[in-house]
Write an enzyme that holds these catalytic residues in place. Structure first.
Site, mmCIF file in Angstrom:
data_model
loop_
_atom_site.group_PDB
_atom_site.id
_atom_site.type_symbol
_atom_site.label_atom_id
_atom_site.label_comp_id
_atom_site.label_asym_id
_atom_site.label_seq_id
_atom_site.Cartn_x
_atom_site.Cartn_y
_atom_site.Cartn_z
ATOM 1 N NE ARG A 29 34.741 12.950 7.837
ATOM 2 C CZ ARG A 29 33.531 12.504 7.546
ATOM 3 N NH1 ARG A 29 32.843 11.848 8.463
ATOM 4 N NH2 ARG A 29 33.002 12.724 6.361
ATOM 5 C CE LYS A 50 34.164 15.742 0.879
ATOM 6 N NZ LYS A 50 34.662 16.883 1.642
ATOM 7 C CE LYS A 105 37.479 13.822 -0.319
ATOM 8 N NZ LYS A 105 37.519 14.995 0.482
ATOM 9 C CB SER A 122 42.637 9.714 4.429
ATOM 10 O OG SER A 122 41.253 9.703 4.738
ATOM 11 C CE1 TYR A 125 46.282 13.136 2.382
ATOM 12 C CE2 TYR A 125 44.814 11.458 1.484
ATOM 13 C CZ TYR A 125 45.009 12.684 2.094
ATOM 14 O OH TYR A 125 43.918 13.459 2.408
ATOM 15 N NE ARG A 138 32.203 15.924 6.785
ATOM 16 C CZ ARG A 138 32.467 16.647 7.869
ATOM 17 N NH1 ARG A 138 31.530 17.403 8.408
ATOM 18 N NH2 ARG A 138 33.663 16.609 8.419
ATOM 19 C CB CYS A 144 34.574 20.272 8.187
ATOM 20 S SG CYS A 144 35.879 19.741 7.070
ATOM 21 C CB CYS A 196 35.970 22.771 3.583
ATOM 22 S SG CYS A 196 34.488 21.824 4.018
ATOM 23 C CD GLU A 198 25.929 18.078 -6.738
ATOM 24 O OE1 GLU A 198 26.462 19.142 -7.089
ATOM 25 O OE2 GLU A 198 25.298 17.960 -5.666
HETATM 26 C C1 PBG Z 1 36.417 18.361 3.908
HETATM 27 C C2 PBG Z 1 37.308 17.342 3.303
HETATM 28 C C3 PBG Z 1 37.385 16.001 3.644
HETATM 29 C C4 PBG Z 1 38.360 15.442 2.846
HETATM 30 C C5 PBG Z 1 38.856 16.453 2.035
HETATM 31 N N1 PBG Z 1 38.177 17.610 2.331
HETATM 32 C C6 PBG Z 1 36.733 15.223 4.709
HETATM 33 C C7 PBG Z 1 35.285 15.186 4.881
HETATM 34 O O1 PBG Z 1 34.491 15.512 3.998
HETATM 35 O O2 PBG Z 1 34.926 14.809 5.989
HETATM 36 C C8 PBG Z 1 38.768 13.989 2.873
HETATM 37 C C9 PBG Z 1 40.062 13.680 2.266
HETATM 38 C C10 PBG Z 1 40.585 12.349 2.595
HETATM 39 O O3 PBG Z 1 39.922 11.476 3.211
HETATM 40 O O4 PBG Z 1 41.745 12.114 2.232
HETATM 41 N N2 PBG Z 1 37.043 19.581 4.039
#
Ligand code: PBG
Length: 325
Positions: free
Chosen positions: A205, A195, A248, A274, A313, A217, A122, A120, A233
């Protein structure tokens, strides 16, 4: 036949009977453990928004990966926090980038550990979006070119699986093509296919310093209200060459996991994100529930819905609990 012939409680009488008829069992092999690796630190650093989770420098990340592998967890998923960010995320393409260094350290400690690298932009861009910005918008086709180069760079460093989480269209095909052109025909793709644009990513984040600096996003991640679109998708990603598809977040999307499992014959992964993790931690800290029971119930529901692979986690804790029981 009905009551009094039918008495379902007969099979719930003792622990052994309940074990005998249990339909879903968690196992350490079901899990992938996410690890945050950072170029900004020399020592593990606790993440405030995620109790018990740390950012690691590469050598320490390798020790952590080896610890969880020894608990029976087959692999880890790496997220990188670079020393420098720019408009195109160029740090992420370098062989001395944080994820590339960490992959090599982990493979050095134990080549058996499955190393998955999140693909990614970001975490690497100064604007915090998952792609390249052109005239204020995330430019799909410019982004997939860079994402494919990033995936190939992780493959060069030794990643077994690359996991695109950007939600650009066509990125699985772009990545598969780039990998094959460069001789990485055995590097697998686990695609974040469905996602959603979710409020459950908040703690991540903070952990990865990847919040968008403007806007949100919603023009690339999915609308939480949509189910049929998730199936489309996932179908696209399988056609483009995804080996594993992911849904996700997990807990608020069990219906999507269940539909995907019925529909598709590839391994289905689900990401216990998370926000789902930190909710359990904070509820337990506030004595609103027992952490172990809450976590096992949630993770069991994700497996029961149809997930073959659970990214969590809580994975290391759960593997510890399962090994004891
Ligand atoms: C983007 C990404 C995100 C997560 C995994 N890959 C965050 C987002 O899309 O802002 C989130 C994972 C999590 O919340 O545990 N690279």
């Amino acid at each position: 036949m009905s009551f009094p012939i039918n008495r379902p409680r007969r099979l719930r009488r003792t622990d052994a009977l309940r074990r005998l008829v249990r339909e879903t069992q968690l196992h350490p092999s079901d899990f992938i453990y996410p690890i945050f690796v950072s170029d900004l630190i020399d020592e593990p650093e606790p993440i405030d928004s995620m109790p018990g989770i740390f950012r690691y420098p590469p050598k320490e990340a390798a020790k952590e990966a080896d610890r969880v592998f020894k608990l029976g967890i087959p692999g880890v998923l790496l997220f990188g926090i670079p020393a420098k960010k720019d408009a195109t995320g160029s740090e992420s393409l370098k062989q001395d980038g944080i994820v590339q260094k960490s992959i090599r350290e982990i493979k050095n400690i134990n080549p058996e550990i499955i190393v998955i690298a999140d693909v990614c932009l970001c975490e690497y861009t100064d604007h915090g979006h998952c792609g390249i910005i052109n005239q204020g918008e995330v430019d799909n086709d410019a982004s997939i070119y860079v994402l494919a180069r990033q995936a190939a760079s992780f493959a060069v460093a030794g990643a077994d699986i690359v996991a695109p989480s950007d939600m650009m269209d066509g990125r699985v095909k772009a990545i598969r093509t780039d990998l094959d052109k460069n001789g990485f025909k055995n590097t697998a793709i686990m695609s974040y296919s469905a996602k959603y644009c979710s409020a459950f990513y908040g703690p991540f984040r903070d952990a990865a310093g990847s919040a968008p600096q403007f806007g949100d996003r919603r023009s690339y991640q999915m609308d939480p209200a949509n189910a049929g679109e998730a199936i489309r998708e996932i179908g696209h990603d399988i056609e483009e060459g995804a080996d594993i598809v992911m849904i996700k977040p997990a807990l608020a999307y069990l219906d999507i996991i269940s539909k995907a499992k019925e529909r598709f014959d590839v391994p289905i992964a689900a990401y216990n994100v998370s926000g789902e993790f930190s909710m359990v931690k904070l509820a337990a800290q506030a004595k609103l529930g027992d952490e172990k029971l809450l976590a096992i119930e949630i993770l069991t529901s994700i497996k029961r819905a149809g997930a073959d692979i659970i990214i969590s986690y809580h994975a290391a804790d759960v593997a510890g609990w399962l090994n004891l029981s």
